[in-house]
Motif scaffolding. Structure first.
Motif, PDB file in Angstrom:
ATOM      1  N   ALA A  43       2.286   1.756  -3.423  1.00  0.00           N
ATOM      2  CA  ALA A  43       1.216   2.172  -4.337  1.00  0.00           C
ATOM      3  C   ALA A  43       0.949   3.670  -4.189  1.00  0.00           C
ATOM      4  O   ALA A  43       0.830   4.396  -5.186  1.00  0.00           O
ATOM      5  N   THR A  44       0.882   4.124  -2.947  1.00  0.00           N
ATOM      6  CA  THR A  44       0.667   5.546  -2.694  1.00  0.00           C
ATOM      7  C   THR A  44       1.810   6.370  -3.267  1.00  0.00           C
ATOM      8  O   THR A  44       1.591   7.394  -3.927  1.00  0.00           O
ATOM      9  N   SER A  45       3.033   5.924  -3.034  1.00  0.00           N
ATOM     10  CA  SER A  45       4.202   6.658  -3.520  1.00  0.00           C
ATOM     11  C   SER A  45       4.216   6.760  -5.042  1.00  0.00           C
ATOM     12  O   SER A  45       4.518   7.812  -5.601  1.00  0.00           O
ATOM     13  N   ILE A  46       3.870   5.675  -5.713  1.00  0.00           N
ATOM     14  CA  ILE A  46       3.839   5.684  -7.181  1.00  0.00           C
ATOM     15  C   ILE A  46       2.724   6.596  -7.680  1.00  0.00           C
ATOM     16  O   ILE A  46       2.930   7.394  -8.599  1.00  0.00           O
ATOM     17  N   ALA A  74       0.823  -1.214   0.000  1.00  0.00           N
ATOM     18  CA  ALA A  74       0.000   0.000   0.000  1.00  0.00           C
ATOM     19  C   ALA A  74       0.859   1.267   0.000  1.00  0.00           C
ATOM     20  O   ALA A  74       0.540   2.232  -0.701  1.00  0.00           O
ATOM     21  N   GLN A  75       1.948   1.276   0.769  1.00  0.00           N
ATOM     22  CA  GLN A  75       2.794   2.473   0.811  1.00  0.00           C
ATOM     23  C   GLN A  75       3.450   2.730  -0.541  1.00  0.00           C
ATOM     24  O   GLN A  75       3.533   3.878  -0.982  1.00  0.00           O
ATOM     25  N   ASP A 105       9.773  -0.178  -5.585  1.00  0.00           N
ATOM     26  CA  ASP A 105      10.670   0.935  -5.268  1.00  0.00           C
ATOM     27  C   ASP A 105      11.301   1.505  -6.525  1.00  0.00           C
ATOM     28  O   ASP A 105      11.421   2.724  -6.677  1.00  0.00           O
ATOM     29  N   ALA A 106      11.702   0.627  -7.422  1.00  0.00           N
ATOM     30  CA  ALA A 106      12.324   1.067  -8.670  1.00  0.00           C
ATOM     31  C   ALA A 106      11.353   1.927  -9.486  1.00  0.00           C
ATOM     32  O   ALA A 106      11.726   2.980 -10.009  1.00  0.00           O
ATOM     33  N   ILE A 107      10.100   1.504  -9.573  1.00  0.00           N
ATOM     34  CA  ILE A 107       9.098   2.249 -10.339  1.00  0.00           C
ATOM     35  C   ILE A 107       8.791   3.584  -9.668  1.00  0.00           C
ATOM     36  O   ILE A 107       8.632   4.612 -10.338  1.00  0.00           O
TER      37      ILE A 107
END
Length: 165
Positions: A43-46, A40-41, A109-111
């Motif tokens: 997903a939010t960051s992306i 979820a974190q 993380d990479a994305i």
């Protein structure tokens, strides 16, 4: 390798986040999109990066980009390199004053970093062939709401285990 972009993030039937990667060029990847289950974190960051939103406080990936910039380094590309028993692997290519460096990373993380750095994202042909699903979805901007609903029905019935070898 096939260059991809973030098509979107969805929730599956178990309420787990799934990022959808779609080839940039039509016809590449045999008409497949790649679903990758993420936290979820992440997903939010992306989503924050893709939508260009500015969070009230920097997220972890914003901090990583700031650190790289301070060190005069930059993310140049991200590669989803393989899948092993349902686990995806990625690499981040960084251009530094001391040369090019490649770092192992989780795809999420990479994305998230690539989305902030406007770096290209790539998926190995083998990964797309093994874990990609036929693209029956067009971008929501294209007005293909029926196809989007069909894909949402697909997500309701699919589990991460369906993609394990």
């Amino acid at each position: 390798m096939v260059q991809v972009r973030v098509l979107g993030i969805a929730l599956d039937a178990a309420q787990q986040h799934v990022i959808l990667l779609k080839p940039v060029l039509a016809g590449e990847g045999d008409g497949r999109i790649l679903p990758i289950w993420i936290g979820a974190q992440e997903a939010t960051s992306i989503l924050v990066a893709v939508e260009g939103a500015v969070p009230p406080r920097p997220l972890a990936h914003d901090l990583m980009i700031a650190m790289l910039e301070t060190l005069e380094a930059s993310v140049t590309r991200v590669d989803v390199t393989r899948i092993d028993d349902g686990t995806y692997y990625a690499e981040i290519t960084i251009d530094t004053p001391r040369g090019i460096r490649v770092i192992d990373a989780r795809p999420s993380d990479a994305i998230a970093l690539a989305s902030r750095a406007e770096a290209t994202m790539w998926v190995a042909d083998e990964v797309l062939a093994e874990a990609g699903i036929l693209d029956t979805v067009s971008d929501p901007e294209d007005g293909a709401e029926e196809e989007v609903e069909e894909f949402r029905r697909f997500l309701d019935d699919v589990d991460p285990e369906d993609f394990q070898g």
